[in-house]
Design an enzyme around this catalytic site. Structure first.
Site, PDB file in Angstrom:
ATOM      1  N   LYS A 111       0.826  -1.207   0.000  1.00 30.46           N
ATOM      2  CA  LYS A 111       0.000   0.000   0.000  1.00 30.46           C
ATOM      3  C   LYS A 111       0.860   1.257   0.000  1.00 30.46           C
ATOM      4  CE  LYS A 111      -4.392  -1.544   1.858  1.00 30.46           C
ATOM      5  NZ  LYS A 111      -5.358  -1.478   2.934  1.00 30.46           N
ATOM      6  N   LYS A 196      -4.410  -9.331  -6.960  1.00 32.84           N
ATOM      7  CA  LYS A 196      -5.695  -9.697  -6.352  1.00 32.84           C
ATOM      8  C   LYS A 196      -6.775  -8.670  -6.726  1.00 32.84           C
ATOM      9  CE  LYS A 196      -5.475  -7.481  -1.937  1.00 32.84           C
ATOM     10  NZ  LYS A 196      -5.389  -7.355  -0.547  1.00 32.84           N
ATOM     11  N   LYS A 199     -10.498  -3.095  -4.322  1.00 36.02           N
ATOM     12  CA  LYS A 199     -11.256  -1.860  -4.501  1.00 36.02           C
ATOM     13  C   LYS A 199     -10.369  -0.747  -5.015  1.00 36.02           C
ATOM     14  CE  LYS A 199     -13.873  -2.909  -0.432  1.00 36.02           C
ATOM     15  NZ  LYS A 199     -13.715  -2.721   0.994  1.00 36.02           N
TER      16      LYS A 199
HETATM   17  P1  TYM Z   1     -10.713  -5.528   3.527  1.00 34.67           P
HETATM   18  O1  TYM Z   1     -11.733  -4.482   3.803  1.00 34.67           O
HETATM   19  O2  TYM Z   1      -9.603  -5.206   2.585  1.00 34.67           O
HETATM   20  O3  TYM Z   1     -11.399  -6.833   3.018  1.00 34.67           O
HETATM   21  C1  TYM Z   1     -12.486  -7.439   3.702  1.00 34.67           C
HETATM   22  C2  TYM Z   1     -12.393  -8.941   3.583  1.00 34.67           C
HETATM   23  O4  TYM Z   1     -12.395  -9.317   2.205  1.00 34.67           O
HETATM   24  C3  TYM Z   1     -11.280 -10.180   1.955  1.00 34.67           C
HETATM   25  N1  TYM Z   1     -10.783  -9.922   0.598  1.00 34.67           N
HETATM   26  C4  TYM Z   1     -10.608 -10.882  -0.322  1.00 34.67           C
HETATM   27  N2  TYM Z   1     -10.818 -12.214  -0.288  1.00 34.67           N
HETATM   28  C5  TYM Z   1     -10.550 -12.909  -1.414  1.00 34.67           C
HETATM   29  N3  TYM Z   1     -10.075 -12.329  -2.562  1.00 34.67           N
HETATM   30  C6  TYM Z   1      -9.855 -11.002  -2.639  1.00 34.67           C
HETATM   31  N4  TYM Z   1      -9.406 -10.454  -3.758  1.00 34.67           N
HETATM   32  C7  TYM Z   1     -10.111 -10.210  -1.475  1.00 34.67           C
HETATM   33  N5  TYM Z   1     -10.007  -8.883  -1.195  1.00 34.67           N
HETATM   34  C8  TYM Z   1     -10.416  -8.728   0.070  1.00 34.67           C
HETATM   35  C9  TYM Z   1     -10.243  -9.788   2.997  1.00 34.67           C
HETATM   36  O5  TYM Z   1      -9.324 -10.836   3.213  1.00 34.67           O
HETATM   37  C10 TYM Z   1     -11.107  -9.509   4.203  1.00 34.67           C
HETATM   38  O6  TYM Z   1     -11.401 -10.691   4.893  1.00 34.67           O
HETATM   39  N6  TYM Z   1      -7.718  -5.414   7.505  1.00 34.67           N
HETATM   40  C11 TYM Z   1      -8.976  -5.905   7.028  1.00 34.67           C
HETATM   41  C12 TYM Z   1     -10.166  -5.442   7.837  1.00 34.67           C
HETATM   42  C13 TYM Z   1     -10.084  -5.696   9.303  1.00 34.67           C
HETATM   43  C14 TYM Z   1     -10.251  -6.959   9.941  1.00 34.67           C
HETATM   44  C15 TYM Z   1     -10.160  -6.690  11.326  1.00 34.67           C
HETATM   45  C16 TYM Z   1     -10.456  -8.258   9.472  1.00 34.67           C
HETATM   46  C17 TYM Z   1      -9.911  -4.763  10.263  1.00 34.67           C
HETATM   47  N7  TYM Z   1      -9.953  -5.362  11.500  1.00 34.67           N
HETATM   48  C18 TYM Z   1     -10.243  -7.724  12.261  1.00 34.67           C
HETATM   49  C19 TYM Z   1     -10.559  -9.289  10.413  1.00 34.67           C
HETATM   50  C20 TYM Z   1     -10.454  -9.000  11.786  1.00 34.67           C
HETATM   51  C21 TYM Z   1      -9.174  -5.398   5.614  1.00 34.67           C
HETATM   52  O7  TYM Z   1      -8.619  -4.386   5.225  1.00 34.67           O
HETATM   53  O8  TYM Z   1     -10.096  -6.072   4.908  1.00 34.67           O
END
Ligand code: TYM
Length: 334
Positions: A111, A196, A199
């Site tokens: 990032k 991957k 967004k």
């Molecule tokens: P975020 O908002 O980027 O994504 C949310 C969830 O979607 C999954 N994900 C994917 N899975 C498969 N293929 C993809 N291309 C893909 N893109 C995103 C992510 O693995 C995630 O499960 N840091 C985390 C948010 C967070 C969190 C937490 C998660 C904050 N606190 C505590 C678990 C527990 C994040 O940025 O997810």
């Protein structure tokens, strides 16, 4: 029942990766776990964001979760900034985590890119807040996509160091287990099988958004990058063919089958056929979610009431745990 926590950033409409890697599994896990699901707006401000749209984006994310089948009763659905326990524990964890540990985080490197000196300190300490999100509830299982694996390992390192430093090694914070499920734990960009689905990709053609209409889905899948070979008859034949593997994985996840079952049906056939079937399946699975999202968003007061109730129930669980952590670090209580 084991306690589940997971979070998603309210930065735009969730895409197919979010849905197949996370949200769909969150829905299923509700049957046999106590589940807490959070729109992580504190995490969303670690990068440039528009303050005029964050609140609505948070409602939209929550609408997407509800429309996908998350039930705010008995599960808890809330937004992170409404429960201050996350911030109190995050500060303690920022003082527990070592700089060297944060330096290893590949997501930060991705990032921040070349602009490392110029990104926010919040982006850097982001995984400490994430550890706090989970451990403030003593949650033990965390359903995520594959890209979050390293953050969860770090969360365990932080929890264990806290136990060692402040509890004489007693397990005050439990070990957490990543729950990474299904054939689409890492959905790739439709334009590049090595990246991957995300967004933040500037090309909307790279992803399917949960609110894309049928024509858009058909067009994006038709344009999705593939190779000239027909589909193989067995999963081993997907080796070295990331785009083919990605589309087969998406199909398998949507149908709740594995790669082999998809290839038994489509092996030997060209991508033209397969893409037609995949688009139809996507439209059938996603359009009811988009319709329900629209219905929910027409009544923001109901979403806000769900969030208020969720925040109260979340705080009731997290406050005593975080107060105990604060006692353990030895703050003066007067
Ligand atoms: P975020 O908002 O980027 O994504 C949310 C969830 O979607 C999954 N994900 C994917 N899975 C498969 N293929 C993809 N291309 C893909 N893109 C995103 C992510 O693995 C995630 O499960 N840091 C985390 C948010 C967070 C969190 C937490 C998660 C904050 N606190 C505590 C678990 C527990 C994040 O940025 O997810």
């Amino acid at each position: 029942m084991q306690r589940i926590f997971s979070g998603i950033q309210p930065t735009g409409i969730p895409h197919l990766g979010n849905y197949l890697g996370a949200i769909r599994n969150w829905v299923k896990l509700q049957d046999d776990h106590d589940c807490i699901y959070c729109a992580v707006d504190l995490h969303a401000i670690t990068v440039a964001h528009d303050p005029k749209t964050l609140a609505q984006a948070t409602r939209e994310m929550v609408a997407a979760l509800l429309a996908s089948g998350i039930d705010p009763q008995p599960s808890i659905v809330f937004h992170q900034s409404a429960v201050t326990a996350h911030l109190r524990l995050a500060w303690i964890f920022e003082c527990v985590v070592r700089i060297g540990w944060l330096n290893r985080m590949t997501q930060f490197k991705d990032k921040a890119g070349k602009d490392r000196e110029n990104v926010s300190a919040g982006l850097y300490t982001y995984p400490a807040l994430m550890a706090a999100d989970i451990l403030a509830y003593h949650a033990t299982r965390v359903p995520v996509g594959d890209d979050q694996r390293q953050h969860l390992e770090l969360a365990n390192d932080i929890g264990q160091k806290f136990n060692f430093d402040f509890c004489g090694g007693e397990p005050f914070f439990p070990l957490i287990e990543p729950v990474i499920l299904g054939p689409a734990a890492r959905v790739m960009s439709l334009r590049d099988g090595a990246k991957k689905m995300s967004k933040s990709d500037p090309s909307d053609q790279s992803r399917i958004n949960l609110t894309d209409d049928a024509d858009t889905i058909v067009l994006k899948i038709r344009r999705a990058k593939t190779d000239p070979q027909p589909l193989p008859s067995e999963p081993a034949g997907l080796e070295g063919r990331p785009e083919a593997r990605n589309l087969v994985g998406i199909y398998a996840a949507l149908e709740d089958i594995d790669h082999a079952a998809v290839l038994r049906e489509y092996g030997g056939r060209g991508f033209g056929d397969f893409k037609g079937a995949l688009s139809a399946l996507l439209v059938a699975k996603l359009s009811p979610i988009a319709d329900e999202m629209r219905r929910l968003l027409a009544d923001p007061a109901t979403i806000d009431a769900i969030l208020r109730d969720g925040a109260q129930r979340a705080a009731a669980l997290a406050d005593p745990i975080v107060q105990q952590a604060e006692r353990l670090v030895g703050y003066l209580r007067v």
